[in-house]
Design a protein around this motif. Structure first.
Motif, short mmCIF file in Angstrom:
data_model
loop_
_atom_site.label_atom_id
_atom_site.label_comp_id
_atom_site.label_asym_id
_atom_site.label_seq_id
_atom_site.Cartn_x
_atom_site.Cartn_y
_atom_site.Cartn_z
N ALA A 54 9.70 -1.48 -10.49
CA ALA A 54 10.02 -2.89 -10.09
C ALA A 54 8.69 -3.93 -10.56
O ALA A 54 8.97 -5.08 -10.18
N GLY A 55 7.75 -3.55 -11.27
CA GLY A 55 6.85 -4.38 -11.91
C GLY A 55 5.53 -4.39 -11.16
O GLY A 55 4.53 -5.22 -11.58
N PHE A 56 5.21 -3.43 -10.12
CA PHE A 56 4.18 -3.69 -9.35
C PHE A 56 2.97 -2.53 -10.01
O PHE A 56 3.39 -1.59 -10.76
N VAL A 57 1.71 -2.93 -10.03
CA VAL A 57 0.65 -2.09 -10.61
C VAL A 57 -0.41 -2.14 -9.81
O VAL A 57 -0.52 -2.70 -8.79
N PRO A 58 -1.20 -0.90 -9.97
CA PRO A 58 -2.07 -0.74 -8.90
C PRO A 58 -3.39 -1.74 -9.28
O PRO A 58 -3.45 -1.98 -10.53
N LEU A 101 0.85 -1.21 0.02
CA LEU A 101 -0.01 0.00 -0.06
C LEU A 101 0.95 1.17 0.15
O LEU A 101 2.03 1.27 0.73
N VAL A 102 0.55 2.17 -0.86
CA VAL A 102 1.14 3.29 -0.97
C VAL A 102 0.38 4.58 -0.94
O VAL A 102 -0.73 4.60 -1.62
N GLU A 160 -4.75 5.15 0.54
CA GLU A 160 -3.71 4.70 0.20
C GLU A 160 -4.16 3.59 -1.01
O GLU A 160 -5.34 3.24 -1.17
N VAL A 161 -3.11 3.40 -1.78
CA VAL A 161 -3.36 2.51 -3.22
C VAL A 161 -2.59 1.47 -3.06
O VAL A 161 -1.61 1.38 -2.81
N GLU A 162 -3.63 0.39 -3.18
CA GLU A 162 -2.76 -0.92 -3.37
C GLU A 162 -2.08 -1.33 -4.60
O GLU A 162 -2.84 -1.07 -5.88
N PHE A 163 -0.85 -1.73 -4.53
CA PHE A 163 -0.07 -2.06 -5.72
C PHE A 163 0.21 -3.56 -5.83
O PHE A 163 0.67 -4.06 -4.54
N VAL A 164 0.09 -4.46 -6.78
CA VAL A 164 0.41 -5.83 -6.72
C VAL A 164 1.43 -6.34 -7.79
O VAL A 164 1.34 -5.46 -8.88
#
Length: 188
Positions: free
Chosen positions: A160-164, A145-146, A179-183
């Motif tokens: 690094a390859g993470f996307v929302p 989470l950011v 906060e936005v989740e990145f996976v």
């Protein structure tokens, strides 16, 4: 994986006897000007914690732990340039914010790179170590989470390859923010 190298850094899991350095790095992170967006505690809260807290943290996320692992980047002179922690989350449980966990996943927290080491790919090397550790434990994905306003961190995670994922949660310290989740997923 216990250690790897990335450029001038050795990426390794912390050890229980590293607790004084774990404490020092965390307090330095909490002094960072962006810390109010990146961490869920203040410097004053972290500094007030007893040494036993830091000892438990280093044991609970150090080498040998199967539920959490903290990775550090060491420079050739032995100083710590940055750190991340990965928590394993199990399906059918709830995460720290009370949301249901739907799959076995790693959850990246406590991301910090000292200012003089930023912008050189170190964050990706730390994330790669954490992702590898989570994959070795049969995680289906890794998430983090950011804060909505932390654009620099969002850019680093994208590199690094993470996307929302589309999941947005209220920021714990101020529900008017989010906060936005990145996976990061991988093929099964």
């Amino acid at each position: 994986m216990s250690t790897s190298t990335s450029g001038d850094y050795v990426i390794r899991a912390i050890r229980p006897d590293d607790w004084p350095r774990v404490k020092e790095l965390r307090l330095d992170a909490l002094r960072d000007p962006i810390a109010h967006l990146a961490f869920l505690e203040t410097y004053e809260e972290g500094a007030a914690r007893a040494d036993a807290f830091w000892q438990d943290r280093a044991t609970g996320s150090g080498e040998g732990s199967t539920t959490a692992r903290q990775f550090v980047a060491e420079t050739p002179d032995g100083s710590w340039a940055g750190s991340i922690t990965v928590l394993m989350e199990e399906p059918g449980t709830k995460d720290w914010a009370g949301y249901p966990v739907e799959c076995r996943q790693g959850h990246v927290v406590g991301v910090y790179v000292r200012p003089e080491h930023r912008g050189n790919g170190l964050i990706k090397a730390l994330l790669d170590a954490g992702v590898e550790w989570a994959r070795e434990r049969a995680a289906e994905r890794v998430r983090l989470l950011v804060h909505q306003d932390n654009e620099r961190a969002q850019g680093a995670y994208r590199k690094a390859g993470f996307v929302p994922s589309g999941v947005i949660v209220p920021f714990v310290r101020d529900a008017s923010q989010s906060e936005v989740e990145f996976v990061l997923r991988w093929p099964s």
